[in-house]
Design a protein around this motif. Structure first.
Motif, PDB file in Angstrom:
ATOM      1  N   ARG A  86       0.814  -1.214   0.000  1.00  0.00           N
ATOM      2  CA  ARG A  86       0.000   0.000   0.000  1.00  0.00           C
ATOM      3  C   ARG A  86       0.851   1.269   0.000  1.00  0.00           C
ATOM      4  O   ARG A  86       0.347   2.361  -0.230  1.00  0.00           O
ATOM      5  N   PHE A  87       2.147   1.110   0.279  1.00  0.00           N
ATOM      6  CA  PHE A  87       3.050   2.253   0.295  1.00  0.00           C
ATOM      7  C   PHE A  87       4.142   2.116  -0.771  1.00  0.00           C
ATOM      8  O   PHE A  87       5.200   2.729  -0.667  1.00  0.00           O
ATOM      9  N   GLY A  88       3.873   1.311  -1.782  1.00  0.00           N
ATOM     10  CA  GLY A  88       4.790   1.212  -2.908  1.00  0.00           C
ATOM     11  C   GLY A  88       5.984   0.320  -2.687  1.00  0.00           C
ATOM     12  O   GLY A  88       6.984   0.433  -3.414  1.00  0.00           O
ATOM     13  N   VAL A  89       5.911  -0.579  -1.707  1.00  0.00           N
ATOM     14  CA  VAL A  89       7.025  -1.494  -1.421  1.00  0.00           C
ATOM     15  C   VAL A  89       6.604  -2.914  -1.768  1.00  0.00           C
ATOM     16  O   VAL A  89       5.557  -3.386  -1.313  1.00  0.00           O
ATOM     17  N   GLU A  90       7.393  -3.588  -2.588  1.00  0.00           N
ATOM     18  CA  GLU A  90       7.093  -4.963  -2.988  1.00  0.00           C
ATOM     19  C   GLU A  90       7.913  -5.929  -2.138  1.00  0.00           C
ATOM     20  O   GLU A  90       9.142  -5.801  -2.045  1.00  0.00           O
ATOM     21  N   VAL A  91       7.239  -6.857  -1.512  1.00  0.00           N
ATOM     22  CA  VAL A  91       7.890  -7.890  -0.711  1.00  0.00           C
ATOM     23  C   VAL A  91       7.954  -9.171  -1.536  1.00  0.00           C
ATOM     24  O   VAL A  91       6.943  -9.612  -2.076  1.00  0.00           O
ATOM     25  N   PHE A  92       9.121  -9.761  -1.621  1.00  0.00           N
ATOM     26  CA  PHE A  92       9.365 -10.898  -2.495  1.00  0.00           C
ATOM     27  C   PHE A  92       9.167 -12.225  -1.779  1.00  0.00           C
ATOM     28  O   PHE A  92       9.310 -12.317  -0.557  1.00  0.00           O
ATOM     29  N   GLU A  93       8.878 -13.256  -2.567  1.00  0.00           N
ATOM     30  CA  GLU A  93       8.898 -14.620  -2.061  1.00  0.00           C
ATOM     31  C   GLU A  93      10.339 -15.125  -2.090  1.00  0.00           C
ATOM     32  O   GLU A  93      11.134 -14.725  -2.955  1.00  0.00           O
ATOM     33  N   PRO A  94      10.711 -16.022  -1.165  1.00  0.00           N
ATOM     34  CA  PRO A  94      12.099 -16.485  -1.108  1.00  0.00           C
ATOM     35  C   PRO A  94      12.615 -17.064  -2.419  1.00  0.00           C
ATOM     36  O   PRO A  94      13.770 -16.821  -2.793  1.00  0.00           O
ATOM     37  N   ARG A 137      10.176   4.060   7.864  1.00  0.00           N
ATOM     38  CA  ARG A 137       9.795   3.821   9.258  1.00  0.00           C
ATOM     39  C   ARG A 137       8.566   4.622   9.654  1.00  0.00           C
ATOM     40  O   ARG A 137       7.820   4.238  10.563  1.00  0.00           O
ATOM     41  N   SER A 138       8.308   5.736   8.947  1.00  0.00           N
ATOM     42  CA  SER A 138       7.133   6.544   9.270  1.00  0.00           C
ATOM     43  C   SER A 138       5.849   5.924   8.724  1.00  0.00           C
ATOM     44  O   SER A 138       4.745   6.346   9.090  1.00  0.00           O
ATOM     45  N   ALA A 139       5.982   4.927   7.834  1.00  0.00           N
ATOM     46  CA  ALA A 139       4.805   4.253   7.287  1.00  0.00           C
ATOM     47  C   ALA A 139       4.677   2.826   7.802  1.00  0.00           C
ATOM     48  O   ALA A 139       3.656   2.165   7.575  1.00  0.00           O
ATOM     49  N   LEU A 140       5.717   2.343   8.515  1.00  0.00           N
ATOM     50  CA  LEU A 140       5.747   0.940   8.924  1.00  0.00           C
ATOM     51  C   LEU A 140       4.576   0.562   9.822  1.00  0.00           C
ATOM     52  O   LEU A 140       3.938  -0.476   9.642  1.00  0.00           O
ATOM     53  N   GLY A 141       4.271   1.438  10.807  1.00  0.00           N
ATOM     54  CA  GLY A 141       3.176   1.127  11.726  1.00  0.00           C
ATOM     55  C   GLY A 141       1.847   1.035  11.014  1.00  0.00           C
ATOM     56  O   GLY A 141       1.052   0.123  11.283  1.00  0.00           O
ATOM     57  N   LEU A 142       1.592   1.964  10.092  1.00  0.00           N
ATOM     58  CA  LEU A 142       0.339   1.916   9.341  1.00  0.00           C
ATOM     59  C   LEU A 142       0.290   0.698   8.430  1.00  0.00           C
ATOM     60  O   LEU A 142      -0.760   0.061   8.274  1.00  0.00           O
ATOM     61  N   ALA A 143       1.433   0.348   7.822  1.00  0.00           N
ATOM     62  CA  ALA A 143       1.489  -0.851   6.989  1.00  0.00           C
ATOM     63  C   ALA A 143       1.152  -2.088   7.816  1.00  0.00           C
ATOM     64  O   ALA A 143       0.450  -2.993   7.340  1.00  0.00           O
ATOM     65  N   ALA A 144       1.637  -2.120   9.047  1.00  0.00           N
ATOM     66  CA  ALA A 144       1.363  -3.265   9.913  1.00  0.00           C
ATOM     67  C   ALA A 144      -0.120  -3.359  10.247  1.00  0.00           C
ATOM     68  O   ALA A 144      -0.703  -4.446  10.253  1.00  0.00           O
ATOM     69  N   VAL A 145      -0.747  -2.211  10.523  1.00  0.00           N
ATOM     70  CA  VAL A 145      -2.184  -2.210  10.829  1.00  0.00           C
ATOM     71  C   VAL A 145      -2.976  -2.695   9.617  1.00  0.00           C
ATOM     72  O   VAL A 145      -3.877  -3.530   9.718  1.00  0.00           O
ATOM     73  N   LEU A 146      -2.621  -2.162   8.443  1.00  0.00           N
ATOM     74  CA  LEU A 146      -3.343  -2.537   7.213  1.00  0.00           C
ATOM     75  C   LEU A 146      -3.079  -3.987   6.828  1.00  0.00           C
ATOM     76  O   LEU A 146      -3.925  -4.625   6.199  1.00  0.00           O
TER      77      LEU A 146
END
Length: 483
Positions: free
Chosen positions: A412-420, A467-476
């Protein structure tokens, strides 16, 4: 097994082995020749567990003054680790430097396991249950560059490897994979490509059954350090057996590549990383042609090019009306902590501070130790492959509920998390590229070497300071992470 043997933290006042005291001291020692004010601030930090973030950022900022400043910090940091950590054994405790010449406690034999498959003769990339190749792979690389998921230089490197499939087997080289069973290591990809891999990991039969099965299903050759039959006798404990492993590696055929993919929880991560660094120095003395390989974590502090800053600024300016509407009150209510812009417009280089407090100061120190070694080795003329790996859903991340939730909501904040599976092959391809190009281009400043061919998942180019978006990313992402 006694946990106070091998590479250990020193005993401090009161008989305790304090990781915080060592972390503070190492960072202060690294800063002191270049930034004495920063060194004093690190020394006087009263809550290292919560306050380490700013000091690790300062290590990068202070190094930007000149290439010499960055190299000085790296060398001083390595010296501080070597001077402060100890080696504990039957004869008491000695300085970590003693491992450079200490006799091996045992002689490791070599068992060879040859795969039965045909080597892959084309670079293919696992992605969402498919294998991308040819034009489809090229389009995926283009998309990742367009959306700021990887640096353009990373895509160029992968394209070069795809155009030279004969590189994949790394002929004439033996790649030592320290952490053979590591989820982010290149062992599986290299063996599929037909390479020769020397595997080192803890003497755990279950782990080695999995690694040996991977080798048999591959197309390369796995060399196993062993004191007996396989799998029961396979493996060595790097924290306690640096001389034995270093001597074994020094005697292997082929041009050596030492790949550091070790990981452990908490303080043990620093101990094993320091052990590997001592092994590195010993192996380089025996085999000066040794190339070094590392994976840098994306959750660290990096100097990044002006192009990354510019894209982040465009993303911030172009955020949705809803994003602008919600962002202002959130920043106000959080005293500026939430949804801050990532950079001052025009910064070149910018500072991408992606440290995650939950990972802790021991993790940060262990990973910074690898970066320091890469900087010093590259300056000394060694071939070094150190690339920033993408945020990846590894077991160590998923078991941390806060991180798992943040990763689940990061898109939601433009960061793509990859599969191993995707990360492994992608980073192995970059390793192959670096080994065939002398470590890639040499840059004027070490920060440019670190930024080259980075696959940061978008952390460097997103609109907000991560880090300023991490908490919101965790909630979402909480619901998705639970799922």
């Amino acid at each position: 097994m006694d946990d106070d043997t091998g590479v250990v933290f020193p005993v401090g006042p009161g008989g305790r082995r304090s990781t915080a005291a060592v972390g503070r001291a190492v960072v202060a020692d690294a800063l002191r020749p270049v930034d004495p004010v920063g060194a004093r601030a690190a020394e006087q930090e009263t809550n290292w567990r919560a306050g380490y973030l700013v000091h690790f950022r300062r290590l990068v900022e202070a190094g930007l003054a000149s290439p010499e400043a960055a190299l000085t910090i790296a060398g001083a940091g390595l010296d501080a680790v070597s001077r402060r950590l100890r080696v504990s054994g039957e004869c008491g405790e000695q300085p970590l430097d003693a491992l450079r010449t200490a006799p091996a406690g045992r002689v490791l034999a070599t068992r060879e396991v040859t795969g039965q498959a045909e080597p892959e003769r084309e670079l293919t990339l696992p992605f969402h249950g498919r294998r991308l190749r040819g034009a489809e792979l090229q389009r995926r690389l283009d998309t990742w560059v367009e959306y700021g998921v990887m640096e353009p230089t990373a895509a160029e490197a992968v394209r070069t490897v795809a155009a030279h499939p004969e590189w994949l087997a790394l002929p004439g080289r033996t790649v030592a994979v320290l952490g053979a069973g590591a989820e982010m290591g290149p062992l599986t990809a290299l063996l599929r490509w037909g390479a020769t891999v020397a595997g080192v990991d803890l003497p755990r039969p279950d782990l080695w059954r999995r690694v040996l099965d991977t080798a048999r299903r591959g197309a390369g050759t796995l060399l196993v350090a062993t004191g007996g039959d396989l799998p029961a006798g396979a493996g060595a404990d790097l924290v306690r057996e640096v001389p034995a492993v270093a001597d074994w590696l020094a005697g292997l055929p082929g041009e050596p590549v030492l790949g550091d993919y070790v990981y452990a929880d908490g303080a043990l991560n620093v101990r094993v990383s320091a052990a590997v660094d001592a092994l590195t120095v010993r192996l380089q003395a025996a085999r000066p042609e040794t190339a070094l390989a590392f994976l840098a974590t994306p959750t660290d502090v990096f100097a990044v090019p002006g192009d990354a800053v510019a894209q982040s600024v465009r993303n911030y300016t172009g955020r949705s009306r809803f994003g602008k509407l919600v962002g202002r009150p959130l920043r106000t209510l959080s005293a500026g902590r939430l949804l801050r812009r990532a950079y001052v417009p025009g910064a070149d280089p910018g500072i991408s501070d992606d440290l995650v407090a939950q990972q802790g100061p021991n993790y940060a120190l262990a990973k910074r130790l690898q970066r320091w070694r890469a900087t010093v080795a590259r300056a000394a003329g060694a071939t070094v492959s150190m690339n920033v790996a993408p945020p990846t859903r590894t077991r160590s991340v998923v078991k941390n509920r806060a991180l798992a939730a943040a990763y689940a909501g990061a898109h939601r904040f433009g960061v793509e998390v990859f599969e191993p599976a995707t990360s492994n092959v992608l980073m192995a391809a970059l390793l192959v590229h670096d080994l065939h190009t002398g470590g890639g281009p040499r840059h004027e400043h070490p920060w440019q070497d670190e930024a080259h061919a980075a696959v940061h998942g978008g952390l460097w180019r997103t609109a907000y300071a991560p880090r300023s978006a991490l908490g919101l990313a965790a909630v979402l992402g909480l619901g998705a992470a639970r799922g």
